[in-house]
Design an enzyme around this catalytic site. Structure first.
Site, PDB file in Angstrom:
ATOM      1  N   THR A  12     -37.469 -30.281  -0.299  1.00  0.00           N
ATOM      2  CA  THR A  12     -38.630 -30.444  -1.184  1.00  0.00           C
ATOM      3  C   THR A  12     -39.890 -30.815  -0.420  1.00  0.00           C
ATOM      4  OG1 THR A  12     -37.252 -31.091  -3.037  1.00  0.00           O
ATOM      5  CG2 THR A  12     -39.513 -31.850  -3.107  1.00  0.00           C
ATOM      6  N   THR A  86     -33.180 -33.740   0.457  1.00  0.00           N
ATOM      7  CA  THR A  86     -32.460 -34.996   0.220  1.00  0.00           C
ATOM      8  C   THR A  86     -31.025 -34.786  -0.248  1.00  0.00           C
ATOM      9  OG1 THR A  86     -33.354 -35.088  -2.032  1.00  0.00           O
ATOM     10  CG2 THR A  86     -34.549 -36.296  -0.327  1.00  0.00           C
ATOM     11  N   ASP A  87     -30.727 -33.620  -0.832  1.00  0.00           N
ATOM     12  CA  ASP A  87     -29.413 -33.440  -1.458  1.00  0.00           C
ATOM     13  C   ASP A  87     -28.253 -33.605  -0.469  1.00  0.00           C
ATOM     14  OD1 ASP A  87     -30.593 -33.043  -3.892  1.00  0.00           O
ATOM     15  OD2 ASP A  87     -30.435 -30.859  -3.860  1.00  0.00           O
ATOM     16  N   LYS A 157     -27.323 -40.646  -1.309  1.00  0.00           N
ATOM     17  CA  LYS A 157     -28.445 -40.398  -2.219  1.00  0.00           C
ATOM     18  C   LYS A 157     -28.111 -41.050  -3.556  1.00  0.00           C
ATOM     19  CE  LYS A 157     -31.254 -36.790  -4.371  1.00  0.00           C
ATOM     20  NZ  LYS A 157     -31.754 -35.420  -4.348  1.00  0.00           N
ATOM     21  N   TYR A 276      -2.482 -53.409  -3.021  1.00  0.00           N
ATOM     22  CA  TYR A 276      -1.730 -53.069  -4.232  1.00  0.00           C
ATOM     23  C   TYR A 276      -0.603 -52.102  -3.900  1.00  0.00           C
ATOM     24  CZ  TYR A 276      -5.691 -55.094  -6.695  1.00  0.00           C
ATOM     25  OH  TYR A 276      -6.660 -55.954  -7.133  1.00  0.00           O
TER      26      TYR A 276
HETATM   27  N1  ASP Z   1     -32.926 -29.612  -3.473  1.00  0.00           N
HETATM   28  C1  ASP Z   1     -33.744 -30.300  -2.511  1.00  0.00           C
HETATM   29  C2  ASP Z   1     -33.032 -30.256  -1.175  1.00  0.00           C
HETATM   30  O1  ASP Z   1     -32.126 -31.010  -0.974  1.00  0.00           O
HETATM   31  C3  ASP Z   1     -33.991 -31.682  -2.934  1.00  0.00           C
HETATM   32  C4  ASP Z   1     -34.890 -32.475  -2.021  1.00  0.00           C
HETATM   33  O2  ASP Z   1     -35.262 -32.075  -0.960  1.00  0.00           O
HETATM   34  O3  ASP Z   1     -35.231 -33.601  -2.410  1.00  0.00           O
HETATM   35  O4  ASP Z   1     -33.381 -29.434  -0.345  1.00  0.00           O
END
Ligand code: ASP
Length: 327
Positions: A12, A86-87, A157, A276
């Site tokens: 982005t 960010t993804d 994220k 556990y």
């Molecule tokens: N879809 C975008 C990416 O990960 C989202 C972003 O950059 O925030 O390339």
């Protein structure tokens, strides 16, 4: 003036266009020079386009290429800034941290929630902070976002629309970029090596009530490694009453020589398979505790481990901290 390489991969931050239209990768560097001209006052920057992808298109083969590119070029620079969507930024950060052992210069990944060309963008500050971190921050793979610097292989994220898009639930921040920029020492290797091989044939199984064990059992013959995202301390159903015990998945994995790494659905603290009964069963079947690794770190480390180690050496590689990814 210190020299930095700015490698653009996409996301982005460098896109043009307005929501709700689909954001398309745009002409990134022209926009950087127009919108953040002061970057060149901070450092002698060299721009390079590695790719122009939405990070949902990032794949393990591209991590290898990116790590190779960083290894080829970093000796001529004081640090590297990588712009990334960010993804899947956390996966790429993990991959670079494992593929560049011994790194002794800053490699800082950053991105943005709004494109650089937009009013109220977070990209401007993130870029300036990432450059500042590459000049003065720790000499390891980090993620710079919303005035914080994180260890790269510890982030996830956590937000789609807010500017504080990342956190690092089991590791303190490595830097805060407030009025002053303050950094921790971090790691700092003794000499860079490149280990760019990965084997992507792994599967991530998130446990949920009602999961039919036949589904993961049918997947096992097709993978070389399995990450189980279990409940809490590393638990999963092990009662046979309704035919949903997952114990057979761990046993079958052992027969097929498929290493299983157990991480937790709870982001804070770590897996303890001794706590556990079900965890104990997994451990007896050879499952490896992922400790407090993030899910992304476990998946990427397993891919990297499978390509570089075998048998007991692989187990040891997965159990210890190789780049600060587990406590
Ligand atoms: N879809 C975008 C990416 O990960 C989202 C972003 O950059 O925030 O390339």
């Amino acid at each position: 003036m210190k020299k930095l390489l700015l490698l653009h991969t996409g996301g982005t931050l460098g896109m043009t266009g307005r929501r709700p239209d689909a954001l398309k990768p745009g002409s990134f560097f022209r926009t950087v020079q127009e919108r953040v001209p002061e970057l060149t006052k901070l450092a002698d920057l060299e721009f390079e386009v590695f790719s122009n992808l939405d990070s949902c298109e990032m794949q393990p083969e591209l991590w290898s290429k990116l790590a190779t590119r960083v290894a080829q070029r970093i000796s001529k620079f004081d640090g590297v800034v990588i712009t990334h969507g960010t993804d899947t930024l956390s996966e790429t950060a993990c991959a670079l941290s494992f593929m560049l052992p011994g790194l002794n210069k800053p490699v800082v990944l950053t991105g943005a929630q709004r494109p650089l060309g937009e009013i109220r963008t977070d990209a401007r500050l993130n870029l300036i902070d990432a450059v500042t971190s590459a000049l003065h921050g720790p000499r390891e793979v980090t993620v710079c976002f919303d005035s914080h610097l994180y260890r790269g292989n510890r982030v996830r994220k956590v937000s789609i629309a807010e500017y504080d898009a990342f956190d690092s639930p089991n590791h303190p921040v490595l830097g805060v970029l407030g009025v002053d920029a303050k950094f921790q020492r971090g790691l700092a290797g003794k000499g860079l090596r490149l280990m760019e091989q990965v084997d992507p044939r792994v599967f991530l199984l998130r446990i949920f009530p009602g999961l039919d064990p036949q589904i993961p059992l049918s997947i096992l013959p097709h993978v070389r490694g399995l990450v189980v995202e279990a409940y809490g301390a590393g638990n999963f159903p092990s009662s046979d009453e309704l035919g949903r015990s997952l114990t057979s998945v761990f046993e079958r994995a052992r027969q097929l020589d498929v290493p299983v790494v157990v991480v937790s659905q709870a982001p804070r603290n770590g897996v303890d398979l001794s706590l556990y009964e079900s965890g104990n069963r997994a451990r007896r079947s050879g499952a490896i505790s992922g400790g407090d690794m993030t899910v992304s770190a476990a998946v990427v480390k397993l891919m990297h481990g499978l390509a570089n180690h075998r048998g007991n050496a692989l187990r040891k590689y997965l159990e210890r901290s190789v780049a600060g990814e587990r406590s």
